[in-house]
Write an enzyme that holds these catalytic residues in place. Structure first.
Site, PDB file in Angstrom:
ATOM      1  N   ARG A  76       0.869  -1.187   0.000  1.00  0.00           N
ATOM      2  CA  ARG A  76       0.000   0.000   0.000  1.00  0.00           C
ATOM      3  C   ARG A  76       0.895   1.222   0.000  1.00  0.00           C
ATOM      4  NH1 ARG A  76      -5.177  -1.831   1.454  1.00  0.00           N
ATOM      5  NH2 ARG A  76      -5.197  -3.619   2.879  1.00  0.00           N
TER       6      ARG A  76
ATOM      7  N   ARG B 247      -6.358  -5.087  -0.632  1.00  0.00           N
ATOM      8  CA  ARG B 247      -7.789  -4.820  -0.566  1.00  0.00           C
ATOM      9  C   ARG B 247      -8.090  -3.338  -0.385  1.00  0.00           C
ATOM     10  NH1 ARG B 247     -10.265  -8.581   3.437  1.00  0.00           N
ATOM     11  NH2 ARG B 247     -10.531  -9.972   1.686  1.00  0.00           N
TER      12      ARG B 247
ATOM     13  N   HIS C  58       2.914  -9.577   1.023  1.00  0.00           N
ATOM     14  CA  HIS C  58       2.624  -8.588   2.059  1.00  0.00           C
ATOM     15  C   HIS C  58       3.896  -8.116   2.758  1.00  0.00           C
ATOM     16  CE1 HIS C  58       0.770  -7.348   6.057  1.00  0.00           C
ATOM     17  NE2 HIS C  58       0.009  -6.696   5.194  1.00  0.00           N
TER      18      HIS C  58
END
Length: 714
Positions: free
Chosen positions: A373, A403, A433
């Site tokens: 992100r 997401r 991640h």
């Protein structure tokens, strides 16, 4: 079958965590406008919970087979029933907190009014405003045999009218969608406002001029988010998974999972709504407080000048790290000694400086990074593009399936490719991640590595809101491991071996379990076994059982779990030696820290992985050892500070509820770390007071500031 005597359902645990957020909104010791923020966060958390978690369970309910949760022995339908029961209680508490905050705002001179509270003068203002400004944006219709029920957007707000035809007394309903592109808050003057939907409800009846209005309701629909099933944190047989994938292909995406109303309608209207939305009455929630409370953040900015500085937290900006010399190149400092940054107390600027230097340094040949992100205006991405334009080999593993950040990541991946970066997109069934960066230089014809490994994302915005660690190291063994990790990314190898790093889905869970085994062996040998962990969530059954095994062997286990904890402490013969705490405060606690043993001999890792099945077994995560003794001591001291908090910290009880810990020192960990950053940050002088470590009764004593100054600064 699993032993569920010391475990609890993930979803119910999450609801108890979100209740902790709501508790902050109710806490009178928290400034008034900060309490409004917590109420907004609680509400948005619950929205996402219904879209994702309730949505997934709703999908599972379509299987017509029982899928058993291995922490509670409940099937999908039993979980949904338990969720709805708990959520109904949370709505009552939310409504109470909202009314309490609204009353306190009124006491300070600001009024969020209802439509029936409008004065005659305000009605004269709002009626033409509705006709000229609001009405042109409205989509509205009746619902009958020739006018099908309209699509209600996810989280959209609509006004529903119960209509009676004046000419023939036939009843139907009318629907007006509240336009999302108009300002939700209508300011009547500097001390008064009203919500857009309240104005539309009052005057929208005029649009149905041939009907008499029997009643009206404000309504919102929550829909199942279009999710990646492989990312969900469920543990069940593969035949169920295969069957579920087939079902997903058949079902309509974004089906409704929740209906919210400001009051219960007549049974006839309710039956129409439930029929059109394919919901049953268990999914209906009546709430007297507004839905979609995200607007409160904007209202806080408006009210802060009106209500004064005591209504908000004192402003804080991340400080320059005491361990970083702003006048010296970052790469030279990292070569000399490992550096640890602590967000949000310390600035992320050294990472930007490091990337800037690497983009320009002629000895740097490559930069490799994982991005999960990133900010919309990302300096990290800009420096990577600059490096590529300068001829560096820049490899970016961009996870497109983060997401709710998919669109932003797709946009940046395109920009990075255009600038000359090599962009890859992770693995087919495994999200990446991890948060790792590798800079490779060529010195004397040999590769020299510099690595950065973090617990949080390369995101300048969240680095000011989330608590995280970022390690920068020139340790060549770690650097070689990170280089091997990126090589494995390029060939799709998930089960690589590493000398120092733990990498899921293989060596990270294996490494954690082996470290726990070493603590168990210490106890068997007559010594002390100790494990201390900090993370966001624990739900992985295998890791839960390992912690129970360690506890039963006599190892002392202390955990700081901000959110979901499916393991329950202090259960006889299962988790007697386990303590679990949660801390919710001004900043979002986000570190993942694993400590095995005490003192100088302790093994300490920082990681991107929570102890969840999806993190440990369905994602690529990295845990890095802390090898520098000074940084290890700093992290251990930090853990002591977090576990010392006796104001914000709560203890999970065997009853599965949270309770206040005993307040002995009135110590707030985050406040202490803010004060510490202020004291040591370059260019920041000491503050006049420390609100952290002083007991409340001491504040009333004479000479408080003199004693405090001596305590802090000698």
């Amino acid at each position: 079958m699993h032993d569920i005597s010391f475990t609890q359902n993930r979803e119910l645990s999450w609801l108890r965590f979100n209740e902790r957020v709501l508790d902050e909104a109710q806490d009178g010791q928290v400034p008034l406008l900060e309490r409004m923020k917590f109420l907004s966060i609680f509400d948005s958390n619950l929205d996402e919970f219904f879209m994702v978690r309730v949505g997934s369970l709703t999908d599972l309910s379509m299987l017509h087979k029982r899928v058993i949760d291995n922490k509670s022995d409940m099937d999908q339908d039993e979980q949904l029933a338990a969720i709805m029961e708990q959520v109904r209680i949370l709505y009552q508490k939310k409504d109470y907190v909202y009314e309490e905050l609204r009353d306190q705002c009124r006491a300070k001179g600001f009024y969020a009014i209802e439509s029936e509270e409008m004065t005659e003068h305000e009605e004269k203002i709002l009626l033409p405003y509705f006709e000229n400004t609001i009405s042109p944006y409205l989509n509205y219709q009746i619902v009958d045999l020739t006018h099908p029920f309209p699509h209600i957007p996810n989280l959209g707000i609509v006004i529903v009218y119960h209509l009676r035809k004046k000419s023939d007394d036939v009843r139907s309903i009318g629907v007006i969608q509240v336009p999302p592109n108009l300002n939700r808050i209508i300011r009547l003057d500097k001390n008064k406002c009203i919500l857009l939907e309240k104005v539309i409800e009052k005057y929208g009846a005029m649009l149905f001029e041939s009907y008499a209005i029997e009643d009206s309701y404000i309504m919102s629909v929550t829909r199942n988010a279009d999710i990646d099933w492989d990312d969900e944190d469920y543990e069940f047989a593969e035949d169920y998974r295969s069957h579920m994938k087939k079902m997903l292909k058949k079902r309509k995406r974004l089906v409704p999972v929740r209906l919210e109303l400001n009051r219960m309608p007549t049974q006839g209207v309710l039956d129409i709504l439930l029929d059109k939305l394919s919901l049953d009455e268990s999914r209906v929630f009546v709430t007297t407080s507004p839905v979609r409370l995200g607007y409160l953040f904007g209202l806080v900015d408006v009210l802060a000048p009106l209500m004064g500085p005591e209504s908000v937290d004192a402003p804080f900006e991340p400080k320059n790290s005491r361990y970083v010399d702003e006048k010296k190149p970052m790469m030279a400092q990292i070569e000399a000694k490992d550096i640890l940054l602590s967000y949000p107390y310390e600035s992320m600027d050294p990472i930007i400086r490091l990337l800037d230097e690497a983009a320009k340094d002629p000895t740097v040949v490559s930069i490799k990074i994982t991005l999960y992100r990133i900010a919309k205006n990302s300096l990290v991405a800009e420096k990577l593009m600059e490096a590529a334009e300068n001829g560096k080999d820049v490899l970016v593993l961009m996870e497109l399936r983060a997401r709710f950040d998919e669109e932003n990541n797709i946009l940046w991946s395109s920009n990075l490719e255009k600038a000359g970066c090599r962009v890859i997109y992770g693995f087919n069934k495994f999200k990446c991640h991890s948060k790792v960066l590798l800079i490779t230089r060529v010195v004397d014809n040999k590769p020299v590595y510099m690595a950065q490994i973090a617990t949080g994302n390369y995101n300048e915005k969240t680095a000011k809101l989330y608590t995280d660690f970022a390690l920068m190291t020139a340790h060549q063994g770690i650097g070689r491991d990170v280089n091997r990790l990126f090589d494995n990314f390029l060939i799709g190898e998930l089960n690589g071996s590493y000398d120092h790093l733990w990498v899921s889905p293989k060596t990270l869970p294996e490494g954690v379990e082996a470290a726990m085994d070493r603590e168990i062996e210490k106890v068997k040998a007559g010594g002390e076994g100790y494990v201390r962990l900090k993370m966001n969530s624990i739900s992985d059954r295998q890791m839960i059982d390992k912690i129970s095994e360690a506890s039963n062997a006599g190892v002392t286990v202390e955990m700081m779990v901000r959110g979901i904890s499916c393991i329950v402490p202090k259960i006889p013969e299962r988790t007697e030696n386990l303590s679990v705490y949660s801390l919710v405060g001004r900043f979002l606690e986000h570190h993942r820290i694993y400590q095995f043993g005490r003192g100088e001999a302790a093994e300490v890792y920082i990681s991107s992985a929570d102890f969840m099945t999806r993190n440990l077994r369905k994602r690529v995560e990295v845990a890095a050892p802390i090898l520098d003794p000074d940084i290890k001591k700093r992290i251990l001291d930090f853990m002591d500070i977090m576990f010392k908090d006796d104001v914000k910290r709560r203890e999970l009880l065997p009853s599965k509820r949270y309770a206040h810990v005993e307040n002995k020192e009135n110590f707030i960990a985050q406040n202490y770390l803010i004060e510490e950053a202020d004291r040591f940050g370059k260019g920041a002088g000491p503050k006049e007071k420390d609100s952290v470590v002083i007991k409340s009764e001491e504040k009333k004593a004479p000479g408080f500031f003199a004693r405090l100054k001596k305590k802090l600064f000698g």
